[in-house]
Design a protein around this motif. Structure first.
Motif, mmCIF file in Angstrom:
data_model
loop_
_atom_site.group_PDB
_atom_site.id
_atom_site.type_symbol
_atom_site.label_atom_id
_atom_site.label_comp_id
_atom_site.label_asym_id
_atom_site.label_seq_id
_atom_site.Cartn_x
_atom_site.Cartn_y
_atom_site.Cartn_z
ATOM 1 N N TRP A 28 -27.707 14.831 -10.424
ATOM 2 C CA TRP A 28 -28.231 14.961 -9.066
ATOM 3 C C TRP A 28 -28.636 16.412 -8.791
ATOM 4 C CZ3 TRP A 28 -26.954 17.776 -4.737
ATOM 5 C CH2 TRP A 28 -27.478 17.342 -3.512
ATOM 6 N N SER A 29 -27.745 17.347 -9.117
ATOM 7 C CA SER A 29 -28.000 18.764 -8.849
ATOM 8 C C SER A 29 -29.157 19.301 -9.683
ATOM 9 C CB SER A 29 -26.740 19.593 -9.132
ATOM 10 O OG SER A 29 -25.718 19.268 -8.220
ATOM 11 N N LEU A 30 -29.164 18.985 -10.956
ATOM 12 C CA LEU A 30 -30.216 19.498 -11.837
ATOM 13 C C LEU A 30 -31.583 18.928 -11.451
ATOM 14 C CD1 LEU A 30 -28.271 19.469 -15.220
ATOM 15 C CD2 LEU A 30 -28.826 21.463 -13.773
ATOM 16 N N ASN A 98 -18.620 19.553 -8.892
ATOM 17 C CA ASN A 98 -18.768 19.417 -10.331
ATOM 18 C C ASN A 98 -17.652 20.163 -11.038
ATOM 19 O OD1 ASN A 98 -20.007 19.235 -13.051
ATOM 20 N ND2 ASN A 98 -21.725 18.494 -11.825
ATOM 21 N N THR A 99 -17.423 19.803 -12.287
ATOM 22 C CA THR A 99 -16.463 20.547 -13.098
ATOM 23 C C THR A 99 -17.107 21.800 -13.663
ATOM 24 O OG1 THR A 99 -17.027 19.215 -15.034
ATOM 25 C CG2 THR A 99 -15.112 18.508 -13.725
ATOM 26 N N GLN A 100 -18.436 21.824 -13.674
ATOM 27 C CA GLN A 100 -19.174 23.003 -14.102
ATOM 28 C C GLN A 100 -19.718 23.703 -12.858
ATOM 29 O OE1 GLN A 100 -21.459 22.625 -17.852
ATOM 30 N NE2 GLN A 100 -21.306 20.436 -17.419
ATOM 31 N N VAL A 101 -20.191 24.914 -13.040
ATOM 32 C CA VAL A 101 -20.762 25.648 -11.911
ATOM 33 C C VAL A 101 -22.259 25.353 -11.884
ATOM 34 C CG1 VAL A 101 -21.118 27.902 -10.850
ATOM 35 C CG2 VAL A 101 -18.999 27.443 -12.104
ATOM 36 N N ILE A 102 -22.647 24.494 -10.947
ATOM 37 C CA ILE A 102 -24.055 24.155 -10.740
ATOM 38 C C ILE A 102 -24.320 24.298 -9.244
ATOM 39 C CG2 ILE A 102 -25.881 22.440 -11.004
ATOM 40 C CD1 ILE A 102 -24.114 21.035 -13.098
ATOM 41 N N VAL A 103 -25.253 25.174 -8.904
ATOM 42 C CA VAL A 103 -25.569 25.424 -7.502
ATOM 43 C C VAL A 103 -27.038 25.095 -7.270
ATOM 44 C CG1 VAL A 103 -25.628 27.157 -5.679
ATOM 45 C CG2 VAL A 103 -23.811 27.228 -7.383
ATOM 46 N N VAL A 104 -27.301 24.317 -6.240
ATOM 47 C CA VAL A 104 -28.670 23.975 -5.861
ATOM 48 C C VAL A 104 -29.127 24.967 -4.792
ATOM 49 C CG1 VAL A 104 -30.200 22.200 -4.919
ATOM 50 C CG2 VAL A 104 -28.254 21.532 -6.358
ATOM 51 N N PRO A 105 -30.151 25.776 -5.107
ATOM 52 C CA PRO A 105 -30.634 26.736 -4.107
ATOM 53 C C PRO A 105 -31.092 26.023 -2.829
ATOM 54 C CG PRO A 105 -31.553 27.230 -6.263
ATOM 55 C CD PRO A 105 -30.870 25.889 -6.373
ATOM 56 N N GLY A 106 -30.783 26.651 -1.713
ATOM 57 C CA GLY A 106 -31.221 26.127 -0.428
ATOM 58 C C GLY A 106 -30.236 25.204 0.254
ATOM 59 N N LEU A 107 -29.265 24.684 -0.474
ATOM 60 C CA LEU A 107 -28.276 23.824 0.170
ATOM 61 C C LEU A 107 -27.249 24.698 0.896
ATOM 62 C CD1 LEU A 107 -27.504 21.016 -2.448
ATOM 63 C CD2 LEU A 107 -28.990 20.918 -0.444
ATOM 64 N N PRO A 108 -26.867 24.292 2.090
ATOM 65 C CA PRO A 108 -25.867 25.089 2.815
ATOM 66 C C PRO A 108 -24.483 24.931 2.187
ATOM 67 C CG PRO A 108 -26.360 23.081 4.021
ATOM 68 C CD PRO A 108 -27.309 23.117 2.840
ATOM 69 N N LEU A 109 -23.656 25.921 2.418
ATOM 70 C CA LEU A 109 -22.266 25.817 1.985
ATOM 71 C C LEU A 109 -21.589 24.683 2.751
ATOM 72 C CD1 LEU A 109 -20.951 29.502 1.828
ATOM 73 C CD2 LEU A 109 -21.386 27.953 -0.072
ATOM 74 N N VAL A 110 -20.735 23.967 2.074
ATOM 75 C CA VAL A 110 -19.972 22.902 2.714
ATOM 76 C C VAL A 110 -18.848 23.559 3.504
ATOM 77 C CG1 VAL A 110 -18.495 20.908 2.302
ATOM 78 C CG2 VAL A 110 -20.563 21.228 0.928
ATOM 79 N N THR A 111 -18.733 23.190 4.750
ATOM 80 C CA THR A 111 -17.707 23.790 5.611
ATOM 81 C C THR A 111 -16.825 22.739 6.275
ATOM 82 O OG1 THR A 111 -19.275 23.856 7.452
ATOM 83 C CG2 THR A 111 -19.091 25.856 6.096
ATOM 84 N N GLY A 112 -16.868 21.506 5.767
ATOM 85 C CA GLY A 112 -16.033 20.443 6.313
ATOM 86 C C GLY A 112 -14.821 20.199 5.452
ATOM 87 N N GLY A 113 -14.042 19.201 5.838
ATOM 88 C CA GLY A 113 -12.861 18.821 5.054
ATOM 89 C C GLY A 113 -11.956 20.008 4.816
ATOM 90 N N PRO A 114 -11.430 20.124 3.596
ATOM 91 C CA PRO A 114 -10.520 21.245 3.318
ATOM 92 C C PRO A 114 -11.244 22.592 3.299
ATOM 93 C CG PRO A 114 -10.992 20.042 1.309
ATOM 94 C CD PRO A 114 -11.595 19.254 2.441
ATOM 95 N N TYR A 115 -12.569 22.578 3.247
ATOM 96 C CA TYR A 115 -13.342 23.821 3.221
ATOM 97 C C TYR A 115 -13.506 24.431 4.606
ATOM 98 C CZ TYR A 115 -14.036 22.503 -1.540
ATOM 99 O OH TYR A 115 -13.791 22.159 -2.849
ATOM 100 N N ARG A 116 -13.064 23.733 5.644
ATOM 101 C CA ARG A 116 -13.110 24.299 6.991
ATOM 102 C C ARG A 116 -11.937 25.247 7.226
ATOM 103 N NH1 ARG A 116 -11.208 19.147 8.037
ATOM 104 N NH2 ARG A 116 -9.177 19.101 9.025
#
Length: 177
Positions: A28-30, A98-116
């Motif tokens: 999905w990310s790639l 992901n278990t690997q580091v894959i970042v999609v440019p332009g997507l906002p950081l997730v700030t919900g769930g435990p990331y809040r």
């Protein structure tokens, strides 16, 4: 020892489920221009996590480690709590996890769930650390718990730096989606 092997097997099956989710999420990310980084440390992570699942029952068997209820039951509760936190992270991040580091440019950081929780920047790694300590201690495999904890701490320094650098780089690039 039999029930401990069942526990290790269940955690191993959970890890396989993670890999299935990770493979789907990587595609999905790639497909959306995701940038894969940190491949140098990834084999070490795989080896460390595999080593945890192999060494804990080996230590129990070879060193004749007993099950101590006063230690084992609380550690089992921590293992279960770590799994719950891990899957909360996975579901919150959705296809970005992901278990690997894959970042999609332009997507906002997730700030919900435990990331809040601003005081808990990397909740998935907290789950990994807790599980890596608690799983061996369910059956008093303290050498494995100690070794995993020390090696994981060193690896997390590299991993978190890699993730932070990837997120910074992705934020600087325009989205391709």
């Amino acid at each position: 020892m039999t029930w401990y092997l069942v526990l290790i097997l269940l955690v191993g099956l959970e890890r396989l489920a993670e890999l299935v989710v990770a493979r789907r999420n990587a595609a999905w990310s790639l497909a959306r221009g995701g940038i894969l980084t940190g491949q140098g440390h990834y084999p070490w992570m795989v080896a460390l996590h595999t080593g945890l699942l192999v060494c804990a029952p080996l230590e129990v068997a070879l060193a004749d480690r007993p099950f101590l209820p006063v230690l084992g039951w609380p550690m089992l509760a921590l293992v279960v709590a770590a799994q719950a936190l891990r899957w909360w992270c996975i579901t919150t991040l959705g296809p970005q996890w992901n278990t690997q580091v894959i970042v999609v440019p332009g997507l906002p950081l997730v700030t919900g769930g435990p990331y809040r929780l601003t005081w808990l920047r990397h909740p998935n790694y907290v789950a990994v650390a807790v599980e890596g300590l608690a799983l061996p201690l369910v059956h008093t495999a303290w050498v494995t718990a100690l070794a995993f904890t020390v090696l994981n701490a060193a690896l997390m320094v590299v991993r978190i730096r890699c993730e932070n650098d990837a997120l910074t780089l992705a934020a600087e690039r325009p989205s391709t989606t």
